[in-house]
Design a protein around this motif. Structure first.
Motif, short mmCIF file in Angstrom:
data_model
loop_
_atom_site.label_atom_id
_atom_site.label_comp_id
_atom_site.label_asym_id
_atom_site.label_seq_id
_atom_site.Cartn_x
_atom_site.Cartn_y
_atom_site.Cartn_z
N ALA A 150 0.86 -1.20 0.00
CA ALA A 150 0.00 0.00 0.00
C ALA A 150 0.89 1.24 0.00
O ALA A 150 1.98 1.22 0.58
CB ALA A 150 -0.91 0.01 1.23
N THR A 151 0.43 2.28 -0.64
CA THR A 151 1.17 3.55 -0.64
C THR A 151 0.45 4.54 0.25
O THR A 151 -0.77 4.70 0.14
CB THR A 151 1.26 4.10 -2.09
N MET A 152 1.24 5.18 1.13
CA MET A 152 0.63 6.17 2.04
C MET A 152 0.61 7.55 1.36
O MET A 152 1.62 7.98 0.81
CB MET A 152 1.41 6.24 3.35
N ARG A 153 -0.52 8.24 1.44
CA ARG A 153 -0.60 9.60 0.88
C ARG A 153 0.27 10.54 1.70
O ARG A 153 0.96 11.38 1.16
CB ARG A 153 -2.04 10.09 0.95
N VAL A 154 0.19 10.41 3.01
CA VAL A 154 1.00 11.21 3.92
C VAL A 154 1.55 10.26 4.97
O VAL A 154 0.84 9.40 5.46
CB VAL A 154 0.13 12.28 4.64
N ASN A 155 2.83 10.41 5.29
CA ASN A 155 3.39 9.64 6.40
C ASN A 155 4.29 10.56 7.21
O ASN A 155 5.43 10.78 6.84
CB ASN A 155 4.19 8.44 5.89
N ASP A 156 3.73 11.09 8.28
CA ASP A 156 4.54 11.93 9.17
C ASP A 156 4.81 11.21 10.48
O ASP A 156 5.13 11.84 11.48
CB ASP A 156 3.81 13.26 9.46
N ALA A 157 4.67 9.88 10.48
CA ALA A 157 4.77 9.19 11.76
C ALA A 157 5.66 7.94 11.75
O ALA A 157 6.25 7.62 12.77
CB ALA A 157 3.37 8.79 12.24
N LEU A 158 5.74 7.24 10.64
CA LEU A 158 6.50 5.98 10.64
C LEU A 158 7.89 6.17 10.06
O LEU A 158 8.07 6.90 9.09
CB LEU A 158 5.75 4.92 9.82
N THR A 159 8.86 5.47 10.65
CA THR A 159 10.23 5.54 10.14
C THR A 159 10.35 4.66 8.89
O THR A 159 9.50 3.80 8.63
CB THR A 159 11.23 5.00 11.18
N GLU A 160 11.44 4.87 8.14
CA GLU A 160 11.68 4.05 6.94
C GLU A 160 11.76 2.57 7.31
O GLU A 160 11.29 1.71 6.57
CB GLU A 160 13.01 4.45 6.29
N GLU A 161 12.37 2.27 8.47
CA GLU A 161 12.52 0.87 8.88
C GLU A 161 11.13 0.27 9.13
O GLU A 161 10.86 -0.87 8.74
CB GLU A 161 13.35 0.75 10.17
N GLU A 162 10.26 1.02 9.80
CA GLU A 162 8.92 0.50 10.08
C GLU A 162 8.15 0.25 8.78
O GLU A 162 7.49 -0.77 8.63
CB GLU A 162 8.15 1.48 10.99
N VAL A 163 8.32 1.17 7.82
CA VAL A 163 7.64 0.99 6.53
C VAL A 163 8.20 -0.26 5.84
O VAL A 163 7.45 -1.07 5.29
CB VAL A 163 7.79 2.25 5.65
N ALA A 164 9.53 -0.44 5.92
CA ALA A 164 10.14 -1.61 5.28
C ALA A 164 9.64 -2.90 5.93
O ALA A 164 9.56 -3.94 5.27
CB ALA A 164 11.67 -1.51 5.38
N GLU A 165 9.29 -2.85 7.21
CA GLU A 165 8.77 -4.04 7.89
C GLU A 165 7.29 -4.27 7.60
O GLU A 165 6.68 -5.19 8.14
CB GLU A 165 8.95 -3.90 9.42
N GLY A 166 6.69 -3.41 6.80
CA GLY A 166 5.29 -3.61 6.40
C GLY A 166 4.30 -2.79 7.22
O GLY A 166 3.10 -2.88 7.01
N TYR A 167 4.80 -1.97 8.16
CA TYR A 167 3.86 -1.17 8.95
C TYR A 167 3.29 -0.05 8.07
O TYR A 167 3.98 0.48 7.19
CB TYR A 167 4.53 -0.61 10.20
N VAL A 168 2.04 0.28 8.31
CA VAL A 168 1.37 1.25 7.47
C VAL A 168 0.39 2.06 8.32
O VAL A 168 -0.21 1.53 9.28
CB VAL A 168 0.65 0.51 6.30
N LEU A 169 0.26 3.35 8.01
CA LEU A 169 -0.80 4.16 8.63
C LEU A 169 -2.05 3.87 7.82
O LEU A 169 -2.15 4.26 6.65
CB LEU A 169 -0.44 5.65 8.55
N THR A 170 -3.00 3.18 8.41
CA THR A 170 -4.13 2.72 7.60
C THR A 170 -5.03 3.87 7.15
O THR A 170 -5.74 3.74 6.17
CB THR A 170 -4.96 1.65 8.34
#
Ligand SMILES: Cc1cc2nc3c(=O)[nH]c(=O)nc-3n(C[C@H](O)[C@H](O)[C@H](O)COP(=O)(O)OP(=O)(O)OC[C@H]3O[C@@H](n4cnc5c(N)ncnc54)[C@H](O)[C@@H]3O)c2cc1C
Length: 331
Positions: free
Chosen positions: A296-316
């Motif tokens: 999934a692509t986030m429109r805005v991400n002002d909260a998750l680090t690159e590492e968290e995104v790489a681990e699959g975490y997403v702001l739903t």
């Protein structure tokens, strides 16, 4: 390493009245060690009259300089949670909060740090300043805008820091009652020859807009939005697409056909589930979940680090699936 549970309990060990409407809550998390970076925030879960409310509060402490964890809350007129915290939370009480989140953090650089704080926006900026002074040789300069002298939060802490680091730290005070609102000229004069500095901006939206537009560059600009008057971008979900979105929330699992432009949070609601959320603007990480299938692509991400995104975490609230199948698991 498995991530710790999203929410944990902490005891309020001390409450400091900073100004008439700002209080610092000193917290002892039950499951230590509580690791965070200067500039990050936690989201508090509060139950008021049977309704669960989630609100984020930045740390005013810094891990390198404070042995205690502190968050500072300004009371917002009519605000549900900030008023409840001020009126009902006392020393010895317990609160529930998430692990720290946010990317309003220091990066490795020797560039000067310029902080622009409006009102309670000083909270994460104080944390960043303490950390940068303690761990680097960087110069740190703050422009702090407040309504009047009585509303200046952390005045003494900042004055003490300026005495300890006279060559590297200074604060320029701007009081609205004396000079009106901060304007472009004031911002540019403050920046002076430090246009290449890292600029951290936090405060009411009109303040942040003026500062952001006035910054001459080429330095980096980092903005922390507390919300309140953010307008959600008007994105109309479109029609049905091939594929399925599956949401796992606790013991519930539900699937819905994929809709164009629909966020994972919207899909979850359409599936009849009620996942956690708060700001719905990509700032607070309350709606975090992990993608176990798809992307999934986030429109805005002002909260998750690159590492968290790489681990699959997403702001739903911001993540729109871009693979036919996507499965997302809330903690
Ligand atoms: C990442 C992040 C970090 C934050 N850090 C801090 C912090 O360190 N200290 C702090 O005091 N707050 C902070 N906030 C703001 C905080 O989460 C709440 O939004 C705020 O306390 C108001 O909540 P409430 O329940 O009292 O008001 P609500 O009941 O949610 O709102 C009541 C009214 O106030 C307006 N409002 C809501 N939030 C704001 C706001 N921030 N400013 C002005 N008007 C508002 C609403 O539009 C509404 O009209 C942060 C927010 C985010 C997203």
């Amino acid at each position: 390493m498995p991530r710790p549970p999203l929410f944990q309990r902490a005891t309020v060990t001390r409450i400091v009245q900073e100004t008439a409407d700002a209080r610092t809550y000193v917290l002892a998390p039950h499951e230590g060690p509580f690791e965070y970076r200067a500039g990050q925030f936690c989201t508090f879960r509060v139950r008021l009259n049977g309704t669960e409310l989630l609100r984020s509060y930045s740390m005013s402490s810094a891990p390198e300089t404070d042995s205690e964890l502190m968050t500072t809350v300004k009371r917002i007129p009519g605000g549900q949670v900030s008023n409840w915290l001020h009126e009902s939370l006392t020393e010895g009480d317990e609160v529930e909060l998430t692990r720290p989140a946010g990317v309003f953090c220091l990066r490795e650089t020797d560039a000067p740090l310029l902080g622009f704080a409006g009102g309670s926006g000083i909270t994460p900026i104080l944390s960043l300043a303490k950390s940068a002074l303690a761990t680097t040789g960087r110069r740190v300069r703050l422009l702090c805008a407040d309504r009047d002298r009585d509303s200046m939060i952390f005045d003494k802490v900042l004055t003490d820091l300026a005495k300890r680091f006279p060559a590297r730290f200074s604060v320029l005070r701007h009081l609205d009652v004396e000079h009106g609102w901060v304007n472009t000229a004031a911002v540019r004069e403050f920046v002076g020859a430090d246009g290449d500095g890292d600029c951290y901006v936090c405060g009411p939206t009109p303040f942040m807009d003026i500062v952001e537009a006035a910054l001459p560059g080429p330095g980096r600009i980092m903005i922390e939005r507390f919300g309140g008057d953010a307008e959600a971008p008007a994105v109309e979900p479109g029609g049905e697409l091939d594929g399925t979105v599956t949401i796992v929330l606790g013991r519930k699992r539900a699937s819905v056909p994929r809709h164009a432009g629909e966020t994972l949070l919207e899909s979850a609601r359409r599936a009849g589930l009620l996942p956690p959320f708060s700001c719905e603007a990509g700032n607070c990480a309350t709606c975090i979940a992990q993608l176990t299938e798809g992307h999934a692509t986030m429109r805005v991400n002002d909260a998750l680090t690159e590492e968290e995104v790489a681990e699959g975490y997403v702001l739903t609230c911001q993540g729109v699936p871009d693979t036919p199948s996507a499965t997302v698991v809330y903690e």
